[in-house]
Design a protein around this motif. Structure first.
Motif, PDB file in Angstrom:
ATOM      1  N   ILE A   1      21.041 -37.864  -3.024  1.00 46.93           N
ATOM      2  CA  ILE A   1      19.376 -37.682  -3.119  1.00 46.93           C
ATOM      3  C   ILE A   1      18.898 -36.229  -2.462  1.00 46.93           C
ATOM      4  N   PRO A   2      18.537 -35.600  -3.457  1.00 48.36           N
ATOM      5  CA  PRO A   2      18.003 -34.170  -3.017  1.00 48.36           C
ATOM      6  C   PRO A   2      16.855 -33.987  -2.088  1.00 48.36           C
ATOM      7  N   TYR A   3      17.213 -32.868  -1.279  1.00 50.59           N
ATOM      8  CA  TYR A   3      16.156 -32.868  -0.252  1.00 50.59           C
ATOM      9  C   TYR A   3      14.726 -32.775  -0.779  1.00 50.59           C
TER      10      TYR A   3
ATOM     11  N   HIS B   1       7.917 -37.822  -5.949  1.00 53.71           N
ATOM     12  CA  HIS B   1       8.971 -37.549  -5.095  1.00 53.71           C
ATOM     13  C   HIS B   1      10.179 -38.544  -5.356  1.00 53.71           C
ATOM     14  N   PHE B   2      10.089 -39.344  -6.245  1.00 50.98           N
ATOM     15  CA  PHE B   2      11.004 -40.364  -6.684  1.00 50.98           C
ATOM     16  C   PHE B   2      12.096 -39.705  -7.717  1.00 50.98           C
TER      17      PHE B   2
ATOM     18  N   VAL C   1      15.921 -43.453   1.588  1.00 45.72           N
ATOM     19  CA  VAL C   1      16.059 -44.523   0.519  1.00 45.72           C
ATOM     20  C   VAL C   1      14.921 -45.538   1.127  1.00 45.72           C
ATOM     21  N   VAL C   2      13.793 -45.964   0.408  1.00 44.38           N
ATOM     22  CA  VAL C   2      12.652 -46.842   0.598  1.00 44.38           C
ATOM     23  C   VAL C   2      12.576 -47.931  -0.479  1.00 44.38           C
TER      24      VAL C   2
ATOM     25  N   LEU D   1      11.091 -37.697   6.733  1.00 51.81           N
ATOM     26  CA  LEU D   1      10.407 -37.421   5.412  1.00 51.81           C
ATOM     27  C   LEU D   1       9.508 -36.133   5.557  1.00 51.81           C
ATOM     28  N   GLU D   2       8.734 -36.234   6.456  1.00 56.27           N
ATOM     29  CA  GLU D   2       7.581 -35.187   6.539  1.00 56.27           C
ATOM     30  C   GLU D   2       8.150 -33.915   6.792  1.00 56.27           C
ATOM     31  N   SER D   3       9.170 -33.941   7.492  1.00 57.18           N
ATOM     32  CA  SER D   3      10.121 -32.593   7.436  1.00 57.18           C
ATOM     33  C   SER D   3      10.615 -32.083   6.413  1.00 57.18           C
ATOM     34  N   GLU D   4      10.662 -32.832   5.442  1.00 55.45           N
ATOM     35  CA  GLU D   4      11.097 -32.424   4.097  1.00 55.45           C
ATOM     36  C   GLU D   4       9.773 -32.359   2.913  1.00 55.45           C
TER      37      GLU D   4
END
Length: 115
Positions: A21-23, A104-105, A63-64, A86-89
Motif C-alpha cells: 500500500i503506497p504512502y 485516497h483508496f 487498512v480501514v 494517517l495524518e502524518s501521511e
C-alpha cells in the motif's frame, strides 16, 4: 512451487499485500480479501492486521473498513495512533473517518497492472 518451499499462510499473504500500500493511500479489509481470492474473508484480514502490530514493516494503519472508518484504531497503542499515522501521511481524518476516502483508496488489483 518447489517441494521444499512452504505455501504462505493467509496472514502472511495479507501482510504481503499490506506492505505494498503506497504512502498516503489506504485500502480496505474487503479489497485485500477480494485480491487474495477470498472475498468473504474481510474479517480474517482484520484479524491479520490486529496480529501485525509488532511488525514494523506492515502498515496496518493503512487498512480501514469499506467506508473509510478507522475500525481497527483500538488495536493500536494509544487512542489516536492510527489517526496520527494517517495524518502524518497527509490523510485527513474527521470523526474516525477518512475524508475523501475515494481519493485516497488504493485497490490491490493495481499490483498486477503495475508490473
Amino acid at each position: 512451487m518447489k517441494a521444499d518451499q512452504v505455501e504462505p499462510n493467509f496472514f502472511e499473504k495479507v501482510y504481503e499485500v499490506a506492505k505494498q500500500i503506497p504512502y498516503g493511500r489506504v485500502t480496505s479489509y474487503g479489497a485485500i480479501a477480494k485480491f487474495l481470492g477470498t472475498a468473504r474473508s474481510a474479517r480474517m484480514v482484520g484479524w491479520a492486521m490486529n496480529a501485525s502490530h509488532a511488525m514494523e514493516d506492515v502498515p496496518a494503519h493503512r487498512v480501514v473498513n469499506r467506508k473509510g472508518l478507522l475500525t481497527g484504531k483500538f488495536h493500536f497503542d494509544g487512542t489516536n495512533l492510527m489517526q496520527q499515522l494517517l495524518e502524518s501521511e497527509g490523510i485527513k481524518v474527521v470523526d474516525n473517518q477518512i475524508v475523501d476516502f475515494d481519493t485516497h483508496f488504493w485497490n490491490p488489483q493495481q499490483i498486477n497492472s503495475e508490473n
